[in-house]
Write a protein that holds these residues in place. Structure first.
Motif, PDB file in Angstrom:
ATOM      1  N   ARG A 168       0.833  -1.210   0.000  1.00  0.00           N
ATOM      2  CA  ARG A 168       0.000   0.000   0.000  1.00  0.00           C
ATOM      3  C   ARG A 168       0.866   1.257   0.000  1.00  0.00           C
ATOM      4  N   ILE A 169       1.952   1.220   0.747  1.00  0.00           N
ATOM      5  CA  ILE A 169       2.825   2.393   0.813  1.00  0.00           C
ATOM      6  C   ILE A 169       3.553   2.595  -0.506  1.00  0.00           C
ATOM      7  N   LEU A 170       4.017   1.498  -1.117  1.00  0.00           N
ATOM      8  CA  LEU A 170       4.749   1.608  -2.380  1.00  0.00           C
ATOM      9  C   LEU A 170       3.883   2.170  -3.498  1.00  0.00           C
ATOM     10  N   ALA A 171       2.569   2.069  -3.361  1.00  0.00           N
ATOM     11  CA  ALA A 171       1.678   2.608  -4.390  1.00  0.00           C
ATOM     12  C   ALA A 171       1.543   4.125  -4.305  1.00  0.00           C
ATOM     13  N   ASN A 196       6.261   5.198   7.502  1.00  0.00           N
ATOM     14  CA  ASN A 196       4.826   4.951   7.372  1.00  0.00           C
ATOM     15  C   ASN A 196       4.452   3.536   7.780  1.00  0.00           C
ATOM     16  N   LEU A 197       5.447   2.657   7.830  1.00  0.00           N
ATOM     17  CA  LEU A 197       5.212   1.288   8.259  1.00  0.00           C
ATOM     18  C   LEU A 197       5.270   1.158   9.777  1.00  0.00           C
ATOM     19  N   ALA A 198       5.830   2.168  10.457  1.00  0.00           N
ATOM     20  CA  ALA A 198       6.044   2.093  11.896  1.00  0.00           C
ATOM     21  C   ALA A 198       4.767   1.802  12.699  1.00  0.00           C
ATOM     22  N   PRO A 199       3.621   2.482  12.420  1.00  0.00           N
ATOM     23  CA  PRO A 199       2.414   2.150  13.194  1.00  0.00           C
ATOM     24  C   PRO A 199       1.972   0.703  13.013  1.00  0.00           C
ATOM     25  N   VAL A 200       2.110   0.172  11.803  1.00  0.00           N
ATOM     26  CA  VAL A 200       1.748  -1.227  11.563  1.00  0.00           C
ATOM     27  C   VAL A 200       2.685  -2.152  12.332  1.00  0.00           C
ATOM     28  N   LEU A 201       3.976  -1.849  12.296  1.00  0.00           N
ATOM     29  CA  LEU A 201       4.944  -2.671  13.024  1.00  0.00           C
ATOM     30  C   LEU A 201       4.691  -2.620  14.521  1.00  0.00           C
ATOM     31  N   PRO A 647       3.502  11.606   4.501  1.00  0.00           N
ATOM     32  CA  PRO A 647       2.795  12.231   5.634  1.00  0.00           C
ATOM     33  C   PRO A 647       3.587  12.233   6.929  1.00  0.00           C
ATOM     34  N   ARG A 648       4.671  11.445   6.999  1.00  0.00           N
ATOM     35  CA  ARG A 648       5.476  11.366   8.224  1.00  0.00           C
ATOM     36  C   ARG A 648       6.633  12.353   8.236  1.00  0.00           C
ATOM     37  N   HIS A 649       6.848  13.060   7.131  1.00  0.00           N
ATOM     38  CA  HIS A 649       7.967  13.992   7.045  1.00  0.00           C
ATOM     39  C   HIS A 649       7.456  15.425   7.050  1.00  0.00           C
ATOM     40  N   THR A 650       8.229  16.324   7.638  1.00  0.00           N
ATOM     41  CA  THR A 650       7.892  17.738   7.581  1.00  0.00           C
ATOM     42  C   THR A 650       8.181  18.288   6.187  1.00  0.00           C
ATOM     43  N   LEU A 691       3.674  19.336   8.937  1.00  0.00           N
ATOM     44  CA  LEU A 691       3.480  18.079   8.222  1.00  0.00           C
ATOM     45  C   LEU A 691       2.478  18.309   7.094  1.00  0.00           C
ATOM     46  N   PRO A 692       2.494  17.467   6.060  1.00  0.00           N
ATOM     47  CA  PRO A 692       1.555  17.654   4.943  1.00  0.00           C
ATOM     48  C   PRO A 692       0.095  17.684   5.360  1.00  0.00           C
ATOM     49  N   GLY A 693      -0.254  16.960   6.426  1.00  0.00           N
ATOM     50  CA  GLY A 693      -1.643  16.938   6.856  1.00  0.00           C
ATOM     51  C   GLY A 693      -2.174  18.290   7.282  1.00  0.00           C
ATOM     52  N   ALA A 694      -1.281  19.245   7.577  1.00  0.00           N
ATOM     53  CA  ALA A 694      -1.700  20.577   7.998  1.00  0.00           C
ATOM     54  C   ALA A 694      -1.778  21.562   6.837  1.00  0.00           C
TER      55      ALA A 694
END
Length: 808
Positions: A168-171, A196-201, A647-650, A691-694
């Motif tokens: 999903r992330i690679l897409a 982005n994989l950190a929450p899943v891990l 989304p995890r990077h400033t 962050l991009p979300g803002a």
């Protein structure tokens, strides 16, 4: 349509879940403290006999003794450390191996993916007890063999979880941008995928820890793990089970601690990673205050006095009223952040994280959506609604074929299986795919952006919903296809009585098909009425922003590019030539090969024949084989501003990453260069910390442009960069690209289905159809005097640009 940026705040869990989480954490910390520090407080040595076997509690042995006369309390205090440490060690090893194997399988694909998955399947196919026994027999009894067996039991499922999340992330576009930039595999996986994989891990690690503790304790109970006289909770249960009636505490004390450890961990995981996000805080209180605010009796969807606020009290929706009756098409329009997304989602019973419902109600088919529990709400939506999200990549499962995606919906609606082929074909045709047989067996990554959007439409239409909610449905479609779809949509709702709630920034399309239009601004409906009345005062006109078409020395040249997939031509002998400062707009119907051509130029897709030259030097077909200088000179700006930024990077990190590959920008100057680039694209330098979300959609697209400019390119490849933006924001981005082209001498290749973008940019236009360039020439000539029938159809469907131009 995108949720306003104010919605991207922290999630506030319901009080009950929050309380459970805190209680579980406190209990877990207590058990962990007992396990780790218990040996320091044991009153006796764990092997010393202090009384007769199975003696009851006494001053010397408060919990009595075990089968050897040793103090139960001392053995309980000392028996958890090895279990806990072994469980943690196994969990860490499993997560590390699963992360490496899962990411490798998703990244490499092909035989590597197949090999890893088959090995995982073999381990999954073996019963856990059998695998444990075989490994212990091979390695001998003891903690080492048990740890190895436990890892083999837990590893396969973890690999599959990581692989699925990585796919999903690679897409996402930001990964492809990093690949196009020429970053090494390790760098892409470490910097773009892993954050982005950190929450899943993290969630998976909690589940694997539960499994590790269970397997290790079971092994000890079976006599495979720790051996006497070692203290171990599982071993204590095994050793003292025969004396359960004589001295129950020798069994119950370690068993209780094991049970508390597992339950506390489970409750903590449930609180930290809830399956669904709460829709509102204090909902029942606000509903009770709202009173009877039911809408029209014949309305399929009714909203009365709806209020939504952020957690800090900022108003997002301010007393909104709305009705939608069967067969009616209501369009909700407004600038980004006006509240239209929040309104539509709240009407369907969803209040985004960081927001709360503070007043009013919404009724769908007579049911109060904001007062229903999750189960009843899902059933209501499934029976009434069809929803199409703006980005089809998040709406479609990437590894399911098109027919399988539609079959999932038909199965859930209990449609007889013999009707599936007919319903599938009908839905695909209704969504604008005239040749369903060409796409029905494909997966989403094998389709163009426009085709993916139409498949998402077909999935919703296949269920024959009474209410169809469309989120920017034409943003990824060319003008001809969009017009055809809207025509079919009009016919559909009139024949079936389907109500349509359409969110769009395409005011021309709204005026053509909507019965009523609701214009939102600042969380309120500021204008509401028939489409013609609402939009009659909107001006129109197209003014070219640039007309740079001078003949210059060749910078980028593609000759006879061809690409075939499954023996079907996608590109067929495409050639183009750009000099410094040139602009080439590539237009054409969805699925004609526009994005594929751009990806070939970027080195992300490999043409089967033809060549690409930069400054006369031949470029390798695969970006990984190109020289670092060549990769820097050609930069890609993806279509979706919401998927193109990690989304995890400033913002500072996103824009600064290409600077790390430039030798002319030392590390101490990179921050200042980031600020200069943000200013160059019209953004405040203070946004670097966000962050991009803002950010809004227009701000995100400008950040993507700044990231591309950070590499100091000579060629800018832009893929539908305005399709997801409101008209005023899109116009501002086009203005920016035109200015950068003039100021920096950039050659721009603009893929677009919006001919007004080509008109504004000027330069040349190439019309692509069925993988071939059918017509090319100066934009002013092609758009005013089209020669090919495909061009004439595109021009005829082009609507005037409406709304003010964003200047900031």
């Amino acid at each position: 349509m995108r949720t306003p940026s104010v919605a991207a705040t922290t999630t506030d869990a319901p009080p009950r879940r929050r309380w459970r989480g805190r209680a579980a954490l406190a209990v877990l910390l207590l058990v962990v403290a007992v396990a780790l520090l218990g040996p320091l407080f044991a009153p006796h040595a764990v092997t010393d006999p202090v009384d007769i076997p199975y003696a009851p509690g006494s001053a010397q042995a408060p919990l009595g003794t075990d089968r050897l006369g040793s103090d139960v309390l001392s053995r309980v205090l000392a028996g958890g450390r090895s279990l806990l440490l072994n469980g943690l060690a196994v969990t860490a090893a499993v997560c590390a191996l699963a992360a490496a194997a899962g990411m490798t399988a998703a990244w490499r694909e092909g035989w590597t993916d197949t090999l890893i998955l088959r090995l995982a399947d073999v381990l999954l196919g073996m019963p856990a007890f059998l695998l444990l026994s075989v490994v212990v027999v091979a390695t001998g009894r003891g903690p080492a063999g048990v740890a190895l067996a436990t890892g083999l039991v837990l590893l396969p499922e973890s690999i599959r979880v990581v692989r699925a999340a990585t796919l999903r992330i690679l897409a996402q576009d930001y990964v492809e941008v990093a690949v196009a930039r020429g970053e090494r595999t390790v760098s892409v996986l470490w910097c773009e995928v892993l954050p982005n994989l950190a929450p899943v891990l993290a969630a998976d690690a909690g589940v694997r820890f539960l499994g590790a503790i269970t397997v290790v304790a079971t092994a000890a109970f079976l006599g495979y793990g720790a051996q006497p006289p070692s203290p171990d909770w599982g071993l204590m249960v095994l050793e003292n089970r025969d004396g359960l009636t004589l001295q129950p505490l020798a069994v119950l004390a370690p068993a209780a601690l094991l049970l508390v450890l597992l339950l506390a961990t489970n409750l903590l995981l449930d609180a930290a990673f809830p399956g669904t996000t709460a829709r509102a805080v204090g909902r029942r209180r606000t509903l009770a205050q709202a009173g009877d605010v039911s809408g029209k009796s014949d309305a399929l969807l009714s909203v009365r006095g709806l209020r939504v606020e952020t957690e800090d009290g900022r108003t997002v929706l301010d007393g909104v009223d709305l009705d939608l009756v069967p067969g009616e098409l209501l369009a909700v329009v407004g600038e980004s952040g006006s509240g239209k997304s929040t309104l539509v989602l709240a009407a369907l019973g969803h209040v985004a994280a960081g927001l709360r419902h503070t007043g009013g109600e919404a009724r769908l088919d007579g049911h109060p959506t904001l007062a229903l529990n999750e189960r009843r709400l899902r059933r209501l939506r499934a029976s009434v609604c069809g929803y199409v999200a703006q980005d089809p990549r998040t709406a479609l499962a990437p590894h399911l074929r098109v027919d399988a995606q539609i079959a999932e919906v038909l199965r859930a609606r209990r449609v007889p299986k013999e009707q599936w082929p007919q319903r599938t074909e009908g839905a695909l045709r209704l969504a604008g795919l005239d040749r369903p047989s060409q796409v029905v067996h494909r997966r989403p990554p094998q389709l163009s952006g426009g085709q993916r959007q139409r498949v998402a439409l077909a999935v919703a239409l296949s269920a024959e919903p009474r209410l169809l909610v469309l989120d920017e449905p034409t943003s990824a479609l060319d003008t001809v296809t969009a017009a055809a779809f809207l025509t079919d949509l009009t016919r559909l709702r009139r024949e079936t009585g389907t109500a349509v709630l359409l969110v769009s920034h395409d005011l021309g399309a709204v005026a053509a098909v909507a019965d009523r239009v609701a214009v939102m601004d600042g969380g309120r409906i500021v204008e509401h009425g028939p489409a013609e009345a609402v939009l009659s005062d909107v001006g129109a006109g197209i003014e070219p922003l640039a007309a740079v078409d001078a003949q210059k020395g060749s910078l980028l040249r593609a000759s006879d590019l061809s690409l075939a997939r499954r023996d079907e031509p996608v590109l067929d002998g495409v050639s183009l030539d750009l000099g410094p400062g040139d602009c080439l707009s590539i237009v054409g119907p969805s699925g004609c090969g526009k994005t594929t051509l751009l990806r070939c130029l970027a080195g992300l897709d490999t043409p089967t024949s033809g060549e690409i030259r930069l400054h006369g030097e031949q470029l390798a077909r695969d970006v990984r084989d190109r020289a670092p200088r060549q990769r820097r000179q050609v930069q890609l700006v993806p279509q979706d501003p919401y998927a193109s930024l990690n989304p995890r990077h400033t913002v500072a990190t996103i824009v600064g990453r290409p600077l790390a590959f430039r030798s002319d920008i030392p590390a101490d100057r990179q921050q200042a260069e980031v600020e200069r680039l943000l200013t160059q694209v019209g953004l405040d330098a203070d946004l670097a910390k966000r962050l991009p979300g803002a950010l809004s959609g227009g701000q995100r697209q400008r950040v993507a442009l700044a990231r591309a400019l950070a590499a100091n390119p000579e060629v800018l490849l832009c893929d539908e960069v305005t399709s997801a933006l409101d008209p005023s924001v899109a116009a501002g981005v086009v203005e920016l690209i035109a200015r950068l082209r003039t100021e920096l001498g950039l050659a721009v290749v603009m893929v677009t289905h919006d001919l007004s973008v080509a008109a504004r940019l000027g330069g040349r236009v190439a019309v692509l159809h069925d993988g071939r360039i059918r017509e090319t020439g100066p934009a002013s000539r092609v758009l005013s005097r089209p020669e090919h029938h495909v061009t004439r159809a595109l021009v005829a469907a082009m609507r005037p640009v409406r709304g003010p131009v964003e200047r900031t």
